[in-house]
Design an enzyme around this catalytic site. Structure first.
Site, PDB file in Angstrom:
ATOM      1  N   ASN A 126       0.864  -1.176   0.000  1.00 28.10           N
ATOM      2  CA  ASN A 126       0.000   0.000   0.000  1.00 28.10           C
ATOM      3  C   ASN A 126       0.906   1.233   0.000  1.00 28.10           C
ATOM      4  O   ASN A 126       1.503   1.566   1.018  1.00 28.10           O
ATOM      5  CB  ASN A 126      -0.883  -0.040   1.261  1.00 28.10           C
ATOM      6  CG  ASN A 126      -1.754   1.192   1.400  1.00 28.10           C
ATOM      7  OD1 ASN A 126      -1.825   2.025   0.499  1.00 28.10           O
ATOM      8  ND2 ASN A 126      -2.420   1.315   2.546  1.00 28.10           N
ATOM      9  N   HIS A 143      -9.709   0.979   5.099  1.00 29.42           N
ATOM     10  CA  HIS A 143      -8.416   1.267   5.733  1.00 29.42           C
ATOM     11  C   HIS A 143      -8.619   2.311   6.837  1.00 29.42           C
ATOM     12  O   HIS A 143      -9.399   3.249   6.678  1.00 29.42           O
ATOM     13  CB  HIS A 143      -7.406   1.775   4.694  1.00 29.42           C
ATOM     14  CG  HIS A 143      -6.015   1.808   5.244  1.00 29.42           C
ATOM     15  ND1 HIS A 143      -5.585   2.804   6.079  1.00 29.42           N
ATOM     16  CD2 HIS A 143      -4.983   0.941   5.116  1.00 29.42           C
ATOM     17  CE1 HIS A 143      -4.325   2.552   6.439  1.00 29.42           C
ATOM     18  NE2 HIS A 143      -3.941   1.427   5.868  1.00 29.42           N
ATOM     19  N   GLU A 168      -6.947   4.751   7.785  1.00 27.90           N
ATOM     20  CA  GLU A 168      -6.691   6.154   7.436  1.00 27.90           C
ATOM     21  C   GLU A 168      -7.912   6.758   6.744  1.00 27.90           C
ATOM     22  O   GLU A 168      -8.210   7.945   6.902  1.00 27.90           O
ATOM     23  CB  GLU A 168      -5.424   6.258   6.572  1.00 27.90           C
ATOM     24  CG  GLU A 168      -4.185   6.060   7.437  1.00 27.90           C
ATOM     25  CD  GLU A 168      -2.981   5.474   6.727  1.00 27.90           C
ATOM     26  OE1 GLU A 168      -2.966   5.443   5.487  1.00 27.90           O
ATOM     27  OE2 GLU A 168      -2.050   5.044   7.436  1.00 27.90           O
ATOM     28  N   GLU A 204      -5.447  -4.830  10.726  1.00 25.35           N
ATOM     29  CA  GLU A 204      -4.411  -3.813  10.900  1.00 25.35           C
ATOM     30  C   GLU A 204      -4.676  -2.999  12.162  1.00 25.35           C
ATOM     31  O   GLU A 204      -5.442  -2.019  12.117  1.00 25.35           O
ATOM     32  CB  GLU A 204      -4.402  -2.872   9.694  1.00 25.35           C
ATOM     33  CG  GLU A 204      -4.128  -3.556   8.381  1.00 25.35           C
ATOM     34  CD  GLU A 204      -3.577  -2.575   7.365  1.00 25.35           C
ATOM     35  OE1 GLU A 204      -2.449  -2.774   6.917  1.00 25.35           O
ATOM     36  OE2 GLU A 204      -4.257  -1.585   7.059  1.00 25.35           O
ATOM     37  N   GLY A 209       2.460   2.274  10.825  1.00 24.58           N
ATOM     38  CA  GLY A 209       3.405   3.372  10.640  1.00 24.58           C
ATOM     39  C   GLY A 209       4.162   3.759  11.895  1.00 24.58           C
ATOM     40  O   GLY A 209       4.803   4.807  11.938  1.00 24.58           O
ATOM     41  N   SER A 245       3.330  -2.075  10.475  1.00 26.85           N
ATOM     42  CA  SER A 245       4.778  -2.124  10.688  1.00 26.85           C
ATOM     43  C   SER A 245       5.419  -3.467  10.326  1.00 26.85           C
ATOM     44  O   SER A 245       6.379  -3.899  10.980  1.00 26.85           O
ATOM     45  CB  SER A 245       5.132  -1.733  12.129  1.00 26.85           C
ATOM     46  OG  SER A 245       4.781  -0.374  12.349  1.00 26.85           O
TER      47      SER A 245
HETATM   48  P1  PGA Z   1       2.730   0.324   7.675  1.00 24.88           P
HETATM   49  O1  PGA Z   1       1.259   0.511   7.047  1.00 24.88           O
HETATM   50  O2  PGA Z   1       3.282  -0.945   7.095  1.00 24.88           O
HETATM   51  O3  PGA Z   1       3.469   1.543   7.248  1.00 24.88           O
HETATM   52  O4  PGA Z   1       2.536   0.225   9.149  1.00 24.88           O
HETATM   53  C1  PGA Z   1       0.408  -0.577   6.840  1.00 24.88           C
HETATM   54  C2  PGA Z   1      -0.905  -0.132   6.291  1.00 24.88           C
HETATM   55  O5  PGA Z   1      -1.428   0.894   6.730  1.00 24.88           O
HETATM   56  O6  PGA Z   1      -1.456  -0.776   5.388  1.00 24.88           O
END
Ligand code: PGA
Length: 232
Positions: A8, A88, A90, A157, A163, A193
């Site tokens: 992603n 997601h 976000e 997740e 992140g 992560s």
């Molecule tokens: P990350 O993001 O690997 O940077 O933690 C994963 C994601 O949000 O799909």
């Protein structure tokens, strides 16, 4: 079953750097790999690579119309895109997408035959309330979602792991994954992560069918290293 490894890119990479990345990656993988890349919308390209699949990070549940700033189905068809990320954290938290909207989007793209990577995951305050609260919360994120959809892939997740460099432990992942497996028979990815160092252990944990990778997918070598861990 072959592990699913998905990248992603979020709001990273240009159209030019995405092209270089995709062409190089496609040469390194083969038929037996199940690799997805979700580039930014401005870097979308024809989904005609030999081995990897291109998906869209987001789209609006409409064929076309007056939805400023959004992409509809007609535009995705031009690229032969048939895979979408929905739910997601976000988009839920920063862009304000409700569960109802995620479900509407899911049902629209399912009706149109898309493969859907549907994301769920709790924030730290819910995790701190204990496993029962966590389980209940995750169940609410399946409201309105047909969990037996045959082109569904789920990604667990935990928000506190996204992140942050702080992945969930194998034990934490296995516990939540087992409970999601009770909800749906779909392949189940872990995200949060994942990197070249922890990928092997995570990919071989119980009830883990693959990983969804943000930061560590931005560098092609690091993403390829994760792919290699899934082949073991
Ligand atoms: P990350 O993001 O690997 O940077 O933690 C994963 C994601 O949000 O799909």
């Amino acid at each position: 079953m072959q592990k699913i490894i998905a990248a992603n890119f979020k709001t990273n990479h240009t159209r030019a750097s995405t092209k270089t990345y995709l062409e190089a990656l496609d040469k390194k993988i083969d038929q037996s790999d199940r690799i997805y890349v979700f580039p930014t919308s401005s870097a979308l390209c024809k989904n005609n690579f030999q081995h990897l699949k291109i998906g869209v990070q987001n789209a609006y549940p409409v064929i076309n119309g007056a939805f400023t700033g959004e992409i509809g189905l007609e535009a995705l068809h031009e690229f032969d895109i048939q895979t979408i990320l929905i739910g997601h954290s976000e988009r839920r938290n920063i862009l304000g997408e409700s569960q109802k909207f995620c479900a509407d989007k899911f049902n629209f793209f399912a009706k149109n035959g898309f493969e859907i990577i549907y994301c769920v995951g709790e924030d730290l305050s819910i995790r701190q309330k204990g496993f029962n609260a966590l389980k209940k919360f995750i169940q609410t994120q399946f409201a309105g979602i047909p969990t037996n959809y045959d082109k569904l892939i789920i990604a667990y997740e935990p928000i506190w792991a996204i992140g942050t460099g702080l992945s969930a432990t194998t034990e934490q992942i296995e516990q939540v994954h087992q409970s999601i497996k009770d909800i749906s028979p779909a392949p189940l990815l872990y995200g949060g992560s994942v990197n070249a160092k922890n990928a092997e252990e995570i990919l071989h944990a119980k009830a883990v069918d693959g990983v969804l990778v943000g930061n560590a997918s931005l560098d092609a070598d690091s993403f390829y290293h994760i792919i290699e861990q899934g082949r073991k």
